[in-house]
Write a protein that holds these residues in place. Structure first.
Motif, mmCIF file in Angstrom:
data_model
loop_
_atom_site.group_PDB
_atom_site.id
_atom_site.type_symbol
_atom_site.label_atom_id
_atom_site.label_comp_id
_atom_site.label_asym_id
_atom_site.label_seq_id
_atom_site.Cartn_x
_atom_site.Cartn_y
_atom_site.Cartn_z
ATOM 1 N N LEU A 63 0.812 -1.210 0.000
ATOM 2 C CA LEU A 63 0.000 0.000 0.000
ATOM 3 C C LEU A 63 0.848 1.264 0.000
ATOM 4 C CD1 LEU A 63 -2.631 -1.322 2.529
ATOM 5 C CD2 LEU A 63 -2.990 -0.906 0.081
ATOM 6 N N GLY A 64 2.077 1.139 -0.485
ATOM 7 C CA GLY A 64 2.924 2.315 -0.635
ATOM 8 C C GLY A 64 3.614 2.790 0.621
ATOM 9 N N ARG A 65 3.676 1.955 1.666
ATOM 10 C CA ARG A 65 4.357 2.313 2.919
ATOM 11 C C ARG A 65 5.321 1.189 3.323
ATOM 12 N NH1 ARG A 65 3.310 7.598 4.326
ATOM 13 N NH2 ARG A 65 1.320 8.109 3.405
ATOM 14 N N PRO A 66 6.340 0.931 2.488
ATOM 15 C CA PRO A 66 7.210 -0.211 2.770
ATOM 16 C C PRO A 66 8.292 0.023 3.821
ATOM 17 C CG PRO A 66 7.940 0.868 0.776
ATOM 18 C CD PRO A 66 6.678 1.582 1.223
ATOM 19 N N VAL A 67 8.516 1.273 4.212
ATOM 20 C CA VAL A 67 9.615 1.577 5.137
ATOM 21 C C VAL A 67 9.055 1.782 6.547
ATOM 22 C CG1 VAL A 67 11.542 3.120 5.659
ATOM 23 C CG2 VAL A 67 10.931 2.635 3.263
ATOM 24 N N ARG A 68 9.522 0.926 7.469
ATOM 25 C CA ARG A 68 9.133 1.029 8.877
ATOM 26 C C ARG A 68 10.318 1.638 9.621
ATOM 27 N NH1 ARG A 68 5.079 -2.261 11.150
ATOM 28 N NH2 ARG A 68 5.291 -3.456 9.244
ATOM 29 N N VAL A 69 10.039 2.660 10.408
ATOM 30 C CA VAL A 69 11.076 3.390 11.134
ATOM 31 C C VAL A 69 10.726 3.392 12.617
ATOM 32 C CG1 VAL A 69 12.192 5.638 11.427
ATOM 33 C CG2 VAL A 69 11.533 4.873 9.140
ATOM 34 N N ILE A 70 11.739 3.187 13.442
ATOM 35 C CA ILE A 70 11.589 3.328 14.885
ATOM 36 C C ILE A 70 12.338 4.601 15.264
ATOM 37 C CG2 ILE A 70 12.059 2.323 17.146
ATOM 38 C CD1 ILE A 70 12.133 -0.431 15.635
ATOM 39 N N ALA A 71 11.632 5.525 15.865
ATOM 40 C CA ALA A 71 12.251 6.792 16.271
ATOM 41 C C ALA A 71 12.123 6.935 17.780
ATOM 42 C CB ALA A 71 11.581 7.968 15.566
ATOM 43 N N GLN A 72 13.208 7.394 18.397
ATOM 44 C CA GLN A 72 13.218 7.659 19.831
ATOM 45 C C GLN A 72 13.416 9.155 20.018
ATOM 46 O OE1 GLN A 72 16.498 4.859 20.149
ATOM 47 N NE2 GLN A 72 15.328 3.752 21.704
ATOM 48 N N LEU A 73 12.618 9.740 20.911
ATOM 49 C CA LEU A 73 12.661 11.185 21.107
ATOM 50 C C LEU A 73 12.947 11.518 22.565
ATOM 51 C CD1 LEU A 73 9.285 12.109 19.377
ATOM 52 C CD2 LEU A 73 11.511 11.887 18.294
ATOM 53 N N ALA A 74 13.726 12.564 22.756
ATOM 54 C CA ALA A 74 13.936 13.125 24.094
ATOM 55 C C ALA A 74 13.375 14.541 24.080
ATOM 56 C CB ALA A 74 15.418 13.147 24.439
ATOM 57 N N VAL A 75 12.668 14.900 25.128
ATOM 58 C CA VAL A 75 12.071 16.235 25.201
ATOM 59 C C VAL A 75 12.916 17.150 26.079
ATOM 60 C CG1 VAL A 75 9.725 15.388 24.785
ATOM 61 C CG2 VAL A 75 10.545 15.623 27.129
ATOM 62 N N GLU A 76 12.734 18.437 25.892
ATOM 63 C CA GLU A 76 13.416 19.435 26.718
ATOM 64 C C GLU A 76 12.788 19.502 28.102
ATOM 65 O OE1 GLU A 76 16.045 21.334 26.395
ATOM 66 O OE2 GLU A 76 16.498 20.834 24.320
ATOM 67 N N SER A 77 11.461 19.569 28.129
ATOM 68 C CA SER A 77 10.748 19.762 29.390
ATOM 69 C C SER A 77 9.648 18.715 29.527
ATOM 70 C CB SER A 77 10.119 21.154 29.429
ATOM 71 O OG SER A 77 9.237 21.254 30.528
ATOM 72 N N GLU A 78 9.532 18.171 30.744
ATOM 73 C CA GLU A 78 8.462 17.219 31.011
ATOM 74 C C GLU A 78 7.333 17.859 31.812
ATOM 75 O OE1 GLU A 78 9.169 13.022 31.559
ATOM 76 O OE2 GLU A 78 11.325 13.397 31.424
ATOM 77 N N PHE A 137 16.546 13.298 18.708
ATOM 78 C CA PHE A 137 15.896 12.049 18.329
ATOM 79 C C PHE A 137 16.905 11.113 17.684
ATOM 80 C CE2 PHE A 137 15.494 14.601 14.533
ATOM 81 C CZ PHE A 137 15.610 13.705 13.476
ATOM 82 N N SER A 138 16.566 9.852 17.689
ATOM 83 C CA SER A 138 17.388 8.809 17.089
ATOM 84 C C SER A 138 16.481 7.984 16.188
ATOM 85 C CB SER A 138 17.979 7.929 18.193
ATOM 86 O OG SER A 138 18.628 6.803 17.652
ATOM 87 N N THR A 139 17.046 7.495 15.093
ATOM 88 C CA THR A 139 16.257 6.754 14.105
ATOM 89 C C THR A 139 16.881 5.396 13.841
ATOM 90 O OG1 THR A 139 15.602 8.804 13.006
ATOM 91 C CG2 THR A 139 15.441 6.789 11.714
ATOM 92 N N GLN A 140 16.041 4.383 13.818
ATOM 93 C CA GLN A 140 16.445 3.056 13.340
ATOM 94 C C GLN A 140 15.496 2.683 12.209
ATOM 95 O OE1 GLN A 140 15.701 3.156 16.985
ATOM 96 N NE2 GLN A 140 17.750 3.974 17.107
ATOM 97 N N VAL A 141 16.053 2.258 11.097
ATOM 98 C CA VAL A 141 15.244 1.807 9.970
ATOM 99 C C VAL A 141 15.152 0.291 10.061
ATOM 100 C CG1 VAL A 141 15.034 1.703 7.461
ATOM 101 C CG2 VAL A 141 15.957 3.758 8.561
ATOM 102 N N VAL A 142 13.941 -0.221 10.039
ATOM 103 C CA VAL A 142 13.718 -1.664 10.147
ATOM 104 C C VAL A 142 14.107 -2.318 8.822
ATOM 105 C CG1 VAL A 142 11.977 -3.461 10.472
ATOM 106 C CG2 VAL A 142 11.885 -1.355 11.836
ATOM 107 N N MET A 143 14.996 -3.286 8.892
ATOM 108 C CA MET A 143 15.416 -4.000 7.694
ATOM 109 C C MET A 143 14.541 -5.215 7.434
ATOM 110 S SD MET A 143 19.502 -3.355 7.871
ATOM 111 C CE MET A 143 19.769 -4.265 6.427
ATOM 112 N N ASP A 144 14.037 -5.840 8.511
ATOM 113 C CA ASP A 144 13.154 -6.992 8.380
ATOM 114 C C ASP A 144 12.244 -7.036 9.599
ATOM 115 O OD1 ASP A 144 12.057 -9.489 7.526
ATOM 116 O OD2 ASP A 144 13.452 -10.533 8.855
#
Length: 158
Positions: A63-78, A137-144
């Motif tokens: 359906l045109g969305r073959p890339v799965r990405v895992i992103a981790q985020l850190a915020v400035e203020s909680e 933020f940090s990014t990991q691209v899912v290979m499988d």
């Protein structure tokens, strides 16, 4: 609301997790209940908040969305208002499949589906760089995707 589950409840939930499209008559045949009894149990499980809804699993790569990405985020203020604003901006994006507020080094973990890395780059500009409360933020691209699912284990595995 009574949320105790008997063996029939568990068998119904297992069958529905495997295929939420099963008609109640087929569910009844599997667990030895009438369609009306299945209907009553499903209504009770829904009212108790155990059944939250039903969804269809689609093939993102077809359906045109073959890339799965895992992103981790850190915020400035909680601070709660700032944290809620970040959360709200993240869950609005249709590309965000899952969003978790987590403990540890990162504050949020996202699972995203995109058509390509150019789309992900644009998404980072909108969601991450465009938000003053996101520090890094940090990014990991899912290979499988070795296993993808949201089923809940209903019985001990041992």
């Amino acid at each position: 609301m009574d949320t105790s589950l008997d063996d029939i409840d568990l068998r119904l939930l297992e069958a529905l997790q495997a295929d939420a499209r099963l008609p109640q008559s087929a569910l009844g045949a599997r667990v030895g209940l009438s369609t009306a009894a299945v209907n009553r149990r499903l209504k009770r499980l829904t009212e108790a908040g155990i059944i939250l809804g039903s969804t269809l699993t689609l093939a993102p790569e077809l359906l045109g969305r073959p890339v799965r990405v895992i992103a981790q985020l850190a915020v400035e203020s909680e601070q709660l208002d700032k944290l809620d604003a970040v959360r709200a901006s993240l869950v609005e994006g249709q590309e965000v499949q899952q969003c978790y507020y987590v403990a540890g080094e990162w504050d949020f973990v996202l699972i995203l589906l995109v058509k390509d890395m150019a789309e992900y780059t644009e998404l980072t500009r909108q969601l991450f760089f465009g938000n003053d409360n996101i520090r890094r933020f940090s990014t990991q691209v899912v290979m499988d995707a070795a296993k993808v699912g949201l089923t809940v284990p209903l019985r001990p595995s041992l």
